[in-house]
Design a protein around this motif. Structure first.
Motif, PDB file in Angstrom:
ATOM      1  N   ASP A  30      67.015   1.954  19.411  1.00  0.00           N
ATOM      2  CA  ASP A  30      65.844   1.761  18.373  1.00  0.00           C
ATOM      3  C   ASP A  30      64.653   1.620  18.837  1.00  0.00           C
ATOM      4  O   ASP A  30      63.305   1.324  18.231  1.00  0.00           O
ATOM      5  CB  ASP A  30      66.043   0.814  17.079  1.00  0.00           C
ATOM      6  CG  ASP A  30      66.070  -0.627  17.598  1.00  0.00           C
ATOM      7  OD1 ASP A  30      66.117  -0.917  18.711  1.00  0.00           O
ATOM      8  OD2 ASP A  30      66.194  -1.347  16.829  1.00  0.00           O
ATOM      9  N   THR A  31      64.369   1.483  20.125  1.00  0.00           N
ATOM     10  CA  THR A  31      63.248   1.241  20.968  1.00  0.00           C
ATOM     11  C   THR A  31      62.606   2.263  21.543  1.00  0.00           C
ATOM     12  O   THR A  31      63.158   2.905  22.328  1.00  0.00           O
ATOM     13  CB  THR A  31      63.543  -0.137  21.863  1.00  0.00           C
ATOM     14  OG1 THR A  31      63.987  -1.106  21.032  1.00  0.00           O
ATOM     15  CG2 THR A  31      62.295  -0.674  22.620  1.00  0.00           C
ATOM     16  N   ILE A  32      61.305   2.543  21.426  1.00  0.00           N
ATOM     17  CA  ILE A  32      60.592   3.426  22.421  1.00  0.00           C
ATOM     18  C   ILE A  32      59.714   2.788  23.326  1.00  0.00           C
ATOM     19  O   ILE A  32      58.854   1.850  22.705  1.00  0.00           O
ATOM     20  CB  ILE A  32      59.709   4.319  21.409  1.00  0.00           C
ATOM     21  CG1 ILE A  32      60.658   4.770  20.416  1.00  0.00           C
ATOM     22  CG2 ILE A  32      59.004   5.412  22.363  1.00  0.00           C
ATOM     23  CD1 ILE A  32      59.867   5.814  19.269  1.00  0.00           C
ATOM     24  N   TYR A  33      59.659   3.196  24.575  1.00  0.00           N
ATOM     25  CA  TYR A  33      58.943   2.481  25.522  1.00  0.00           C
ATOM     26  C   TYR A  33      57.945   3.406  26.112  1.00  0.00           C
ATOM     27  O   TYR A  33      58.409   4.897  26.761  1.00  0.00           O
ATOM     28  CB  TYR A  33      59.887   2.024  27.005  1.00  0.00           C
ATOM     29  CG  TYR A  33      60.450   0.880  26.325  1.00  0.00           C
ATOM     30  CD1 TYR A  33      60.542  -0.416  26.590  1.00  0.00           C
ATOM     31  CD2 TYR A  33      61.866   1.640  26.001  1.00  0.00           C
ATOM     32  CE1 TYR A  33      61.421  -1.159  25.846  1.00  0.00           C
ATOM     33  CE2 TYR A  33      63.014   0.709  25.638  1.00  0.00           C
ATOM     34  CZ  TYR A  33      62.570  -0.801  25.789  1.00  0.00           C
ATOM     35  OH  TYR A  33      63.713  -1.596  25.341  1.00  0.00           O
ATOM     36  N   LEU A  34      56.829   3.208  26.169  1.00  0.00           N
ATOM     37  CA  LEU A  34      55.605   4.205  26.470  1.00  0.00           C
ATOM     38  C   LEU A  34      54.922   3.755  27.761  1.00  0.00           C
ATOM     39  O   LEU A  34      54.730   2.692  28.039  1.00  0.00           O
ATOM     40  CB  LEU A  34      54.495   4.457  25.647  1.00  0.00           C
ATOM     41  CG  LEU A  34      54.496   5.559  24.541  1.00  0.00           C
ATOM     42  CD1 LEU A  34      55.817   5.414  23.477  1.00  0.00           C
ATOM     43  CD2 LEU A  34      53.347   5.944  23.826  1.00  0.00           C
ATOM     44  N   SER A  35      55.062   4.530  28.802  1.00  0.00           N
ATOM     45  CA  SER A  35      54.465   4.273  30.318  1.00  0.00           C
ATOM     46  C   SER A  35      53.019   3.965  30.088  1.00  0.00           C
ATOM     47  O   SER A  35      52.430   4.339  28.858  1.00  0.00           O
ATOM     48  CB  SER A  35      54.750   5.299  31.232  1.00  0.00           C
ATOM     49  OG  SER A  35      55.941   5.340  31.442  1.00  0.00           O
ATOM     50  N   GLY A  36      52.004   3.330  30.770  1.00  0.00           N
ATOM     51  CA  GLY A  36      51.011   3.238  30.759  1.00  0.00           C
ATOM     52  C   GLY A  36      50.335   4.564  30.448  1.00  0.00           C
ATOM     53  O   GLY A  36      50.361   5.432  31.159  1.00  0.00           O
ATOM     54  N   GLN A  37      49.322   4.592  29.182  1.00  0.00           N
ATOM     55  CA  GLN A  37      48.869   5.838  28.834  1.00  0.00           C
ATOM     56  C   GLN A  37      47.373   5.961  29.506  1.00  0.00           C
ATOM     57  O   GLN A  37      46.644   4.758  29.655  1.00  0.00           O
ATOM     58  CB  GLN A  37      48.802   6.152  27.415  1.00  0.00           C
ATOM     59  CG  GLN A  37      50.076   6.045  27.060  1.00  0.00           C
ATOM     60  CD  GLN A  37      50.832   7.343  27.469  1.00  0.00           C
ATOM     61  OE1 GLN A  37      50.550   8.649  27.421  1.00  0.00           O
ATOM     62  NE2 GLN A  37      51.806   7.147  28.303  1.00  0.00           N
ATOM     63  N   LEU A  38      46.955   7.195  29.978  1.00  0.00           N
ATOM     64  CA  LEU A  38      45.615   7.361  30.326  1.00  0.00           C
ATOM     65  C   LEU A  38      44.681   7.781  29.533  1.00  0.00           C
ATOM     66  O   LEU A  38      45.190   8.505  28.669  1.00  0.00           O
ATOM     67  CB  LEU A  38      45.639   7.795  31.876  1.00  0.00           C
ATOM     68  CG  LEU A  38      46.717   7.357  32.855  1.00  0.00           C
ATOM     69  CD1 LEU A  38      46.557   8.158  34.000  1.00  0.00           C
ATOM     70  CD2 LEU A  38      46.516   5.869  32.828  1.00  0.00           C
ATOM     71  N   SER A  39      43.602   8.557  29.897  1.00  0.00           N
ATOM     72  CA  SER A  39      42.409   9.255  29.187  1.00  0.00           C
ATOM     73  C   SER A  39      42.544  10.480  29.713  1.00  0.00           C
ATOM     74  O   SER A  39      41.730  10.803  30.435  1.00  0.00           O
ATOM     75  CB  SER A  39      41.087   8.382  29.152  1.00  0.00           C
ATOM     76  OG  SER A  39      40.025   9.442  28.626  1.00  0.00           O
ATOM     77  N   HIS A  40      43.562  11.398  29.240  1.00  0.00           N
ATOM     78  CA  HIS A  40      43.368  12.573  29.832  1.00  0.00           C
ATOM     79  C   HIS A  40      43.604  13.648  28.744  1.00  0.00           C
ATOM     80  O   HIS A  40      44.208  13.371  27.863  1.00  0.00           O
ATOM     81  CB  HIS A  40      44.443  12.997  30.900  1.00  0.00           C
ATOM     82  CG  HIS A  40      45.775  12.627  30.550  1.00  0.00           C
ATOM     83  ND1 HIS A  40      46.740  13.495  29.767  1.00  0.00           N
ATOM     84  CD2 HIS A  40      46.696  11.434  30.582  1.00  0.00           C
ATOM     85  CE1 HIS A  40      47.771  12.918  29.366  1.00  0.00           C
ATOM     86  NE2 HIS A  40      47.818  11.845  30.211  1.00  0.00           N
ATOM     87  N   ASP A  41      43.521  15.031  28.895  1.00  0.00           N
ATOM     88  CA  ASP A  41      43.506  15.800  27.934  1.00  0.00           C
ATOM     89  C   ASP A  41      44.974  16.665  28.200  1.00  0.00           C
ATOM     90  O   ASP A  41      45.733  16.014  29.199  1.00  0.00           O
ATOM     91  CB  ASP A  41      42.464  17.069  27.979  1.00  0.00           C
ATOM     92  CG  ASP A  41      42.302  17.804  29.241  1.00  0.00           C
ATOM     93  OD1 ASP A  41      43.244  17.759  30.080  1.00  0.00           O
ATOM     94  OD2 ASP A  41      41.329  18.374  29.406  1.00  0.00           O
ATOM     95  N   GLY A  42      45.305  17.663  27.687  1.00  0.00           N
ATOM     96  CA  GLY A  42      46.538  18.190  27.678  1.00  0.00           C
ATOM     97  C   GLY A  42      46.808  18.926  29.106  1.00  0.00           C
ATOM     98  O   GLY A  42      48.104  19.167  29.593  1.00  0.00           O
ATOM     99  N   GLU A  43      45.925  19.244  29.711  1.00  0.00           N
ATOM    100  CA  GLU A  43      46.064  19.797  31.111  1.00  0.00           C
ATOM    101  C   GLU A  43      45.845  18.937  32.203  1.00  0.00           C
ATOM    102  O   GLU A  43      46.070  19.382  33.387  1.00  0.00           O
ATOM    103  CB  GLU A  43      44.909  20.823  31.598  1.00  0.00           C
ATOM    104  CG  GLU A  43      45.074  22.269  30.555  1.00  0.00           C
ATOM    105  CD  GLU A  43      44.728  22.137  29.001  1.00  0.00           C
ATOM    106  OE1 GLU A  43      43.730  21.681  28.754  1.00  0.00           O
ATOM    107  OE2 GLU A  43      45.685  22.418  28.274  1.00  0.00           O
TER     108      GLU A  43
END
Length: 149
Positions: A30-43
């Motif tokens: 039941d747990t979702i772990y997200l790696s460190g997210q950055l400021s990028h677009d889809g490309e």
């Protein structure tokens, strides 16, 4: 006999996922772990990239708010892959290059993105000397809990 843990993963499809060798998000039970997210677009192009000085370091922190906003947009996209949203986030770790600028920008954008004055998740903010990309000023990792899959 050991039972196998079932993992569901998601990626943005940017080059550094394969280069570094990781997934952007993984769900176990039941747990979702997200790696460190950055400021990028889809490309994989950086959004609100910091201007760099002659030494290749950020010249100022004026793009922190814009970087935070795109970082949360990217987190929302990943969470949606699991049928989750920021409402399911229980913990986040915020990494910034400058505490005064980072604290002010994070306080504003977090309230905006979570849609409330006091987001209902535990949050820690850390100052670091560098992040993965020279133009990067912020990074946020998330943990969310959802009804079991």
């Amino acid at each position: 006999m050991k039972s196998e843990v079932i993992k569901k993963v998601a990626n943005h499809g940017v080059a550094w996922e394969a280069g570094y060798g990781y997934v952007q998000a993984i769900q176990v039970k039941d747990t979702i772990y997200l790696s460190g997210q950055l400021s990028h677009d889809g490309e994989g192009n950086f959004v609100a990239a910091a201007a760099l000085d002659d030494a290749g370091r950020p010249a100022d922190y004026s793009q922190m708010e814009n970087q935070f906003r795109q970082t949360y947009v990217n987190a929302k996209k990943l969470l949606a892959e699991f049928g989750a949203s920021l409402d399911d986030v229980v913990e986040e770790a915020v990494f910034v290059l400058d505490m005064p600028a980072g604290f002010a920008a994070a306080a504003k954008v977090r309230k905006e993105m979570y849609g409330r004055d006091v987001p209902q998740c535990a949050s820690s903010i850390f100052v670091v000397s560098a992040l993965a990309q020279p133009v990067q000023l912020v990074e946020v990792a998330f943990r969310a809990v959802v009804a079991r899959p």
